[in-house]
Design a protein around this motif. Structure first.
Motif, PDB file in Angstrom:
ATOM      1  N   GLY A 151       0.833  -1.203   0.000  1.00  0.00           N
ATOM      2  CA  GLY A 151       0.000   0.000   0.000  1.00  0.00           C
ATOM      3  C   GLY A 151       0.867   1.253   0.000  1.00  0.00           C
ATOM      4  N   GLU A 152       0.199   2.400   0.053  1.00  0.00           N
ATOM      5  CA  GLU A 152       0.925   3.678   0.052  1.00  0.00           C
ATOM      6  C   GLU A 152       1.778   3.766   1.322  1.00  0.00           C
ATOM      7  OE1 GLU A 152       0.071   5.278  -2.724  1.00  0.00           O
ATOM      8  OE2 GLU A 152      -1.733   4.122  -3.155  1.00  0.00           O
ATOM      9  N   GLY A 153       2.974   4.346   1.186  1.00  0.00           N
ATOM     10  CA  GLY A 153       3.814   4.572   2.363  1.00  0.00           C
ATOM     11  C   GLY A 153       4.473   3.325   2.932  1.00  0.00           C
ATOM     12  N   LEU A 204      -3.418   8.950 -14.808  1.00  0.00           N
ATOM     13  CA  LEU A 204      -4.018   8.190 -13.708  1.00  0.00           C
ATOM     14  C   LEU A 204      -3.864   8.876 -12.361  1.00  0.00           C
ATOM     15  CD1 LEU A 204      -2.934   4.665 -14.895  1.00  0.00           C
ATOM     16  CD2 LEU A 204      -5.267   5.287 -14.240  1.00  0.00           C
ATOM     17  N   LYS A 205      -2.731   9.539 -12.152  1.00  0.00           N
ATOM     18  CA  LYS A 205      -2.446  10.054 -10.808  1.00  0.00           C
ATOM     19  C   LYS A 205      -2.938  11.482 -10.582  1.00  0.00           C
ATOM     20  CE  LYS A 205       1.354   8.855  -8.565  1.00  0.00           C
ATOM     21  NZ  LYS A 205       1.569   7.807  -7.576  1.00  0.00           N
ATOM     22  N   ASP A 206      -2.979  12.275 -11.672  1.00  0.00           N
ATOM     23  CA  ASP A 206      -3.287  13.689 -11.469  1.00  0.00           C
ATOM     24  C   ASP A 206      -4.754  13.920 -11.140  1.00  0.00           C
ATOM     25  OD1 ASP A 206      -0.680  14.080 -12.003  1.00  0.00           O
ATOM     26  OD2 ASP A 206      -0.964  14.808 -14.049  1.00  0.00           O
ATOM     27  N   ALA A 239      -0.899   0.692 -19.939  1.00  0.00           N
ATOM     28  CA  ALA A 239       0.470   1.045 -19.531  1.00  0.00           C
ATOM     29  C   ALA A 239       1.295  -0.230 -19.323  1.00  0.00           C
ATOM     30  CB  ALA A 239       0.424   1.872 -18.249  1.00  0.00           C
ATOM     31  N   ARG A 240       0.669  -1.238 -18.724  1.00  0.00           N
ATOM     32  CA  ARG A 240       1.387  -2.500 -18.428  1.00  0.00           C
ATOM     33  C   ARG A 240       1.728  -3.253 -19.712  1.00  0.00           C
ATOM     34  NH1 ARG A 240      -1.638  -4.916 -14.188  1.00  0.00           N
ATOM     35  NH2 ARG A 240      -0.552  -3.205 -13.183  1.00  0.00           N
ATOM     36  N   ALA A 241       0.779  -3.318 -20.653  1.00  0.00           N
ATOM     37  CA  ALA A 241       1.023  -4.057 -21.895  1.00  0.00           C
ATOM     38  C   ALA A 241       2.234  -3.471 -22.619  1.00  0.00           C
ATOM     39  CB  ALA A 241      -0.214  -3.991 -22.784  1.00  0.00           C
ATOM     40  N   ASP A 290       8.877  -1.659  -9.364  1.00  0.00           N
ATOM     41  CA  ASP A 290       8.132  -1.040  -8.273  1.00  0.00           C
ATOM     42  C   ASP A 290       6.660  -1.131  -8.695  1.00  0.00           C
ATOM     43  OD1 ASP A 290       6.958   0.707  -6.493  1.00  0.00           O
ATOM     44  OD2 ASP A 290       8.437   2.300  -6.767  1.00  0.00           O
ATOM     45  N   ARG A 291       5.972  -2.142  -8.214  1.00  0.00           N
ATOM     46  CA  ARG A 291       4.586  -2.533  -8.543  1.00  0.00           C
ATOM     47  C   ARG A 291       4.516  -3.310  -9.855  1.00  0.00           C
ATOM     48  NH1 ARG A 291       1.109  -0.566  -5.037  1.00  0.00           N
ATOM     49  NH2 ARG A 291       1.400   1.468  -4.092  1.00  0.00           N
ATOM     50  N   PHE A 292       3.509  -4.194  -9.917  1.00  0.00           N
ATOM     51  CA  PHE A 292       3.181  -4.920 -11.155  1.00  0.00           C
ATOM     52  C   PHE A 292       1.750  -5.426 -11.020  1.00  0.00           C
ATOM     53  CE2 PHE A 292       3.998  -8.586 -14.220  1.00  0.00           C
ATOM     54  CZ  PHE A 292       4.163  -7.785 -15.329  1.00  0.00           C
ATOM     55  N   SER A 316      -0.851  -5.249  -7.979  1.00  0.00           N
ATOM     56  CA  SER A 316      -1.464  -3.962  -7.615  1.00  0.00           C
ATOM     57  C   SER A 316      -2.853  -3.833  -8.225  1.00  0.00           C
ATOM     58  CB  SER A 316      -0.605  -2.787  -8.098  1.00  0.00           C
ATOM     59  OG  SER A 316       0.460  -2.557  -7.207  1.00  0.00           O
ATOM     60  N   THR A 317      -3.032  -4.365  -9.443  1.00  0.00           N
ATOM     61  CA  THR A 317      -4.351  -4.281 -10.083  1.00  0.00           C
ATOM     62  C   THR A 317      -5.378  -5.091  -9.301  1.00  0.00           C
ATOM     63  OG1 THR A 317      -3.328  -3.975 -12.231  1.00  0.00           O
ATOM     64  CG2 THR A 317      -5.599  -4.711 -12.232  1.00  0.00           C
ATOM     65  N   LEU A 318      -4.969  -6.282  -8.851  1.00  0.00           N
ATOM     66  CA  LEU A 318      -5.900  -7.118  -8.072  1.00  0.00           C
ATOM     67  C   LEU A 318      -6.251  -6.420  -6.759  1.00  0.00           C
ATOM     68  CD1 LEU A 318      -4.215 -10.555  -8.769  1.00  0.00           C
ATOM     69  CD2 LEU A 318      -6.365  -9.741  -9.713  1.00  0.00           C
ATOM     70  N   TYR A 354      -5.842  -2.996  -5.868  1.00  0.00           N
ATOM     71  CA  TYR A 354      -6.475  -1.670  -5.957  1.00  0.00           C
ATOM     72  C   TYR A 354      -7.803  -1.712  -6.718  1.00  0.00           C
ATOM     73  CZ  TYR A 354      -2.465   0.877  -4.044  1.00  0.00           C
ATOM     74  OH  TYR A 354      -1.486   1.366  -3.208  1.00  0.00           O
ATOM     75  N   GLN A 355      -7.761  -2.317  -7.949  1.00  0.00           N
ATOM     76  CA  GLN A 355      -9.000  -2.302  -8.733  1.00  0.00           C
ATOM     77  C   GLN A 355      -9.957  -3.421  -8.279  1.00  0.00           C
ATOM     78  OE1 GLN A 355      -5.912  -1.269 -10.351  1.00  0.00           O
ATOM     79  NE2 GLN A 355      -6.969   0.670  -9.933  1.00  0.00           N
ATOM     80  N   GLY A 356      -9.388  -4.515  -7.742  1.00  0.00           N
ATOM     81  CA  GLY A 356     -10.226  -5.614  -7.263  1.00  0.00           C
ATOM     82  C   GLY A 356     -10.730  -5.363  -5.844  1.00  0.00           C
TER      83      GLY A 356
HETATM   84  P1  TMP Z   1       3.084   4.725  -6.783  1.00  0.00           P
HETATM   85  O1  TMP Z   1       3.905   3.915  -7.735  1.00  0.00           O
HETATM   86  O2  TMP Z   1       3.676   6.032  -6.471  1.00  0.00           O
HETATM   87  O3  TMP Z   1       2.646   3.938  -5.606  1.00  0.00           O
HETATM   88  O4  TMP Z   1       1.757   5.160  -7.591  1.00  0.00           O
HETATM   89  C1  TMP Z   1       1.012   4.267  -8.312  1.00  0.00           C
HETATM   90  C2  TMP Z   1      -0.432   4.389  -7.889  1.00  0.00           C
HETATM   91  O5  TMP Z   1      -1.257   3.626  -8.778  1.00  0.00           O
HETATM   92  C3  TMP Z   1      -0.695   3.822  -6.501  1.00  0.00           C
HETATM   93  O6  TMP Z   1      -1.713   4.586  -5.871  1.00  0.00           O
HETATM   94  C4  TMP Z   1      -1.246   2.440  -6.791  1.00  0.00           C
HETATM   95  C5  TMP Z   1      -1.983   2.618  -8.079  1.00  0.00           C
HETATM   96  N1  TMP Z   1      -2.064   1.424  -8.934  1.00  0.00           N
HETATM   97  C6  TMP Z   1      -3.308   0.849  -9.164  1.00  0.00           C
HETATM   98  O7  TMP Z   1      -4.330   1.315  -8.651  1.00  0.00           O
HETATM   99  N2  TMP Z   1      -3.378  -0.239  -9.987  1.00  0.00           N
HETATM  100  C7  TMP Z   1      -2.275  -0.771 -10.621  1.00  0.00           C
HETATM  101  O8  TMP Z   1      -2.380  -1.764 -11.361  1.00  0.00           O
HETATM  102  C8  TMP Z   1      -0.982  -0.142 -10.358  1.00  0.00           C
HETATM  103  C9  TMP Z   1       0.241  -0.676 -11.007  1.00  0.00           C
HETATM  104  C10 TMP Z   1      -0.940   0.945  -9.512  1.00  0.00           C
END
Ligand code: TMP
Length: 212
Positions: free
Chosen positions: A13-15, A55-57, A75-77, A97-99, A102-104, A106-108
């Motif tokens: 998660g964040e932090g 996505l972030k802004d 972005a991943r593809a 740093d993430r793969f 994270s989709t499962l 955050y989005q799941g």
């Molecule tokens: P970060 O790399 O600074 O953590 O920012 C990426 C942000 O995107 C973070 O909030 C997690 C989110 N994220 C998703 O929601 N789904 C994804 O598949 C990925 C890779 C990141």
């Protein structure tokens, strides 16, 4: 024939401190004579970094949950096809740093999209690529919040659109990551990331050494 490289991802998660630990790992592997490609998600190619910004802004037209998913997958593809797969093929190690976990999470677990569909969509986007090792850095929410406050103060930045998700979003994420790790314990190693940077690093390095 060149031996395929090893693919290591950091999740959490964040932090949780994963960007710092990912950087330390890449440096340590290089000191051990391994050629390393470091990347991040979303991002890591020109197109994928542009998608990261979308996505972030904060925006007056934020993506709906399904649109957000498709942007992450696009972005991943791009990153897998043009950067990660060729690097592994050439024998490099890749540290991301993430793969796809994270989709499962955050989005799941976070947004509530169906996990079995996300798994298939991830396979499609990644051409079925999975990490050899995923290091899940787990921290209690109070510590994560404190670290994010410190980072914001140090860099003068403020939380982004996803970090600001309210309600129990972040608690669902943490539970989701832990469930994913339990279901795939051969690939995912959970590391207690509540100590200081050096303590966490010792644990990370121990979990990677068996791949050397
Ligand atoms: P970060 O790399 O600074 O953590 O920012 C990426 C942000 O995107 C973070 O909030 C997690 C989110 N994220 C998703 O929601 N789904 C994804 O598949 C990925 C890779 C990141």
């Amino acid at each position: 024939m060149t031996e395929r490289g090893t693919f290591i991802t950091f999740e959490g998660g964040e932090g949780c401190g994963k960007s710092t630990q990912a950087r330390r790992l890449a440096e340590a592997l290089e000191r051990n004579g391994i050629e390393v490609l470091s990347t991040r998600e979303p991002g890591g190619t020109v197109l994928s970094e542009k998608i990261r910004g979308l996505l972030k802004d904060e925006t007056e037209d934020p993506p709906c949950d399904r649109g957000e998913l498709l942007l992450f997958l696009a972005a991943r593809a791009q990153l897998v096809a043009n950067v990660i797969a060729p690097a592994l093929e050439a024998g490099k190690w890749v540290v991301s740093d993430r793969f796809r976990d994270s989709t499962l999470a955050y989005q799941g677990y976070g947004r509530g999209l169906p996990l079995d569909f996300l798994d298939q969509a991830n396979d499609f986007a990644c051409n079925s690529l999975k990490s050899d090792l995923t290091i899940l850095l787990d921290v209690p929410p109070e510590i994560a919040a404190e670290r994010m406050r410190a980072r914001e103060a140090a860099t003068g930045t403020s939380a982004d659109r996803i970090e600001l998700a309210g309600g129990d979003f972040h608690a669902r994420l943490r539970r989701g990551f832990m469930e994913l790790a339990a279901a795939d314990s051969g690939r995912v190693t959970v590391i207690d990331a509540s100590g200081n940077e050096d303590e966490v690093w010792e644990r990370v390095w121990k979990s990677v050494k068996r791949f050397l």
